[in-house]
Scaffold this active site. Sequence first.
Site, short mmCIF file in Angstrom:
data_model
loop_
_atom_site.label_atom_id
_atom_site.label_comp_id
_atom_site.label_asym_id
_atom_site.label_seq_id
_atom_site.Cartn_x
_atom_site.Cartn_y
_atom_site.Cartn_z
N HIS A 22 -2.06 -3.34 -2.71
CA HIS A 22 -2.61 -4.11 -1.58
C HIS A 22 -4.11 -4.28 -1.82
O HIS A 22 -4.70 -3.52 -2.58
CB HIS A 22 -2.37 -3.39 -0.25
CG HIS A 22 -0.92 -3.29 0.11
ND1 HIS A 22 -0.15 -4.38 0.43
CD2 HIS A 22 -0.09 -2.22 0.19
CE1 HIS A 22 1.08 -3.99 0.71
NE2 HIS A 22 1.16 -2.68 0.57
N ASP A 29 7.35 3.05 -7.16
CA ASP A 29 7.25 2.17 -5.98
C ASP A 29 5.82 1.60 -5.90
O ASP A 29 5.25 1.44 -4.82
CB ASP A 29 7.61 2.92 -4.69
CG ASP A 29 7.78 1.99 -3.49
OD1 ASP A 29 7.81 0.75 -3.68
OD2 ASP A 29 7.88 2.50 -2.36
N LEU A 85 5.34 -6.40 -8.09
CA LEU A 85 4.32 -7.12 -8.86
C LEU A 85 3.66 -8.24 -8.05
O LEU A 85 2.68 -8.84 -8.51
CB LEU A 85 4.93 -7.69 -10.15
CG LEU A 85 5.41 -6.64 -11.17
CD1 LEU A 85 5.95 -7.32 -12.42
CD2 LEU A 85 4.29 -5.66 -11.53
N ARG A 86 4.21 -8.55 -6.87
CA ARG A 86 3.55 -9.45 -5.89
C ARG A 86 3.52 -10.93 -6.27
O ARG A 86 3.11 -11.75 -5.46
CB ARG A 86 2.12 -8.99 -5.59
CG ARG A 86 1.98 -7.54 -5.14
CD ARG A 86 2.83 -7.21 -3.96
NE ARG A 86 2.46 -5.92 -3.35
CZ ARG A 86 3.26 -5.23 -2.55
NH1 ARG A 86 4.47 -5.68 -2.24
NH2 ARG A 86 2.85 -4.10 -2.03
ZN ZN Z 1 11.22 0.59 -0.53
#
Ligand code: ZN
Length: 429
Positions: free
Chosen positions: A309, A305, A63-64
Amino acid sequence: MKLLIRQGRLVDPVGGIGGVMDVLIEDGKVAVIGSDLRSPNASVIDARGLTVCAGLVDMHVHLREPGFEYKETIATGSRAAARGGFTSIAPMPNTRPVIDSPERVADLLHRADAACGVRIWPIGAVSVGQGGEVLTDAAALTGAGAVALSDDGVPVQNANLMRDALIRAKRQHITVLSHCEDADMVKNYAVNEGRVSRVLGLPGRPAIAEELMVARDAMLAEETGGAVHICHVSTARSVDIIRQFKARGVSITCETCPQYFTLTEDEILKQGSLARVNPPLRTSADVAAIREGLRDGTIDAIVTDHAPHSAEEKARPLADAPSGMVGMETSLAVTLTELYHTGIMDLSAILRKMTANPAYILRINKGRLSLGGDADFTIFDPNEAWTVDPEKFASKGRNTPFAGRKLYGKVKYTIVEGRILYQDGQEDE
Ligand SMILES: [Zn+2]
């Protein structure tokens, strides 16, 4: 507050309730499952022709936030989850700062309170700062609400550290989620080692780099009795190793992602950086082995996953672009298109890997239908066709290799504890 889901086709991999049914939700809980239910003051969802299942659980997302809010925030990531049919998600701890202390777990949960309501289950780091040297305090992390430990993104290179982590995790009754790649072998290379790396004249990440670590962690799980979960399995031999250790009764589980049962390394030649992911896309033989692992039960969970970006980052040349792809808004549809509509797996087997199994691995009380349990539901049309348009994503990340692809299967409603968090066609954009 009552909600009646009327005449949907219920798919319940665990309890085996099936067929066209009504579900009555009261006060956020499943009150009644049956036929021809009446509840005069309930809101009604007409689910005729739709599939109704326990809310989807994605046990591997990024989720950054905090630290990389330009890529994604908990708010945008949660909305992406809701659009994808996910009612529970488990974010990996590789934020800045890393989620490696109880205070940071608490901070993450506090931030999550302001998002749309998709349940967020923090994963704590294995090592302080994901530095691979000093173990975090598993008991304190668990006490604060972490449901598993992982250094995902930075594989744990030190076998002794991993051994100790498994022993401590076992005491807390949690699982260690392992990103398996040998760092010396993969360095920062962009693609699989093989035909495509030779065509491009680039060094590659060999399959053995993953498989050695899978074998190591499987042996450590056997020796310690701790529970290990192998993240994003991508090679045929990884599947074989896990199959063998499972047959011996070792406490090992694993996951894969839609890209690994759908795409090969050739995608790099067509899509460049958009197809760069760790571990890398592999060969068609690997894709076939992943599908077989899903079919025969070796692979327990389908995760995304989800790794957003910025467009600028992904526009860099292949060797400099960051790895990863977004996935929450396409995962169910890609999976249905590739595994259900091809006849490889039935709906119940697929949904088990997206609900009950990941919930079981995280040991959270989600992912299954039960009377009196949380009313988390995903309602979807398994057949509706749509074309992936990243500009419509709720995620800030548009970095998907599935852009422009026609998929079959569309999420119609996402319901968490009786609240409709997403309804197809009712977006506020
Ligand atoms: Zn990984």
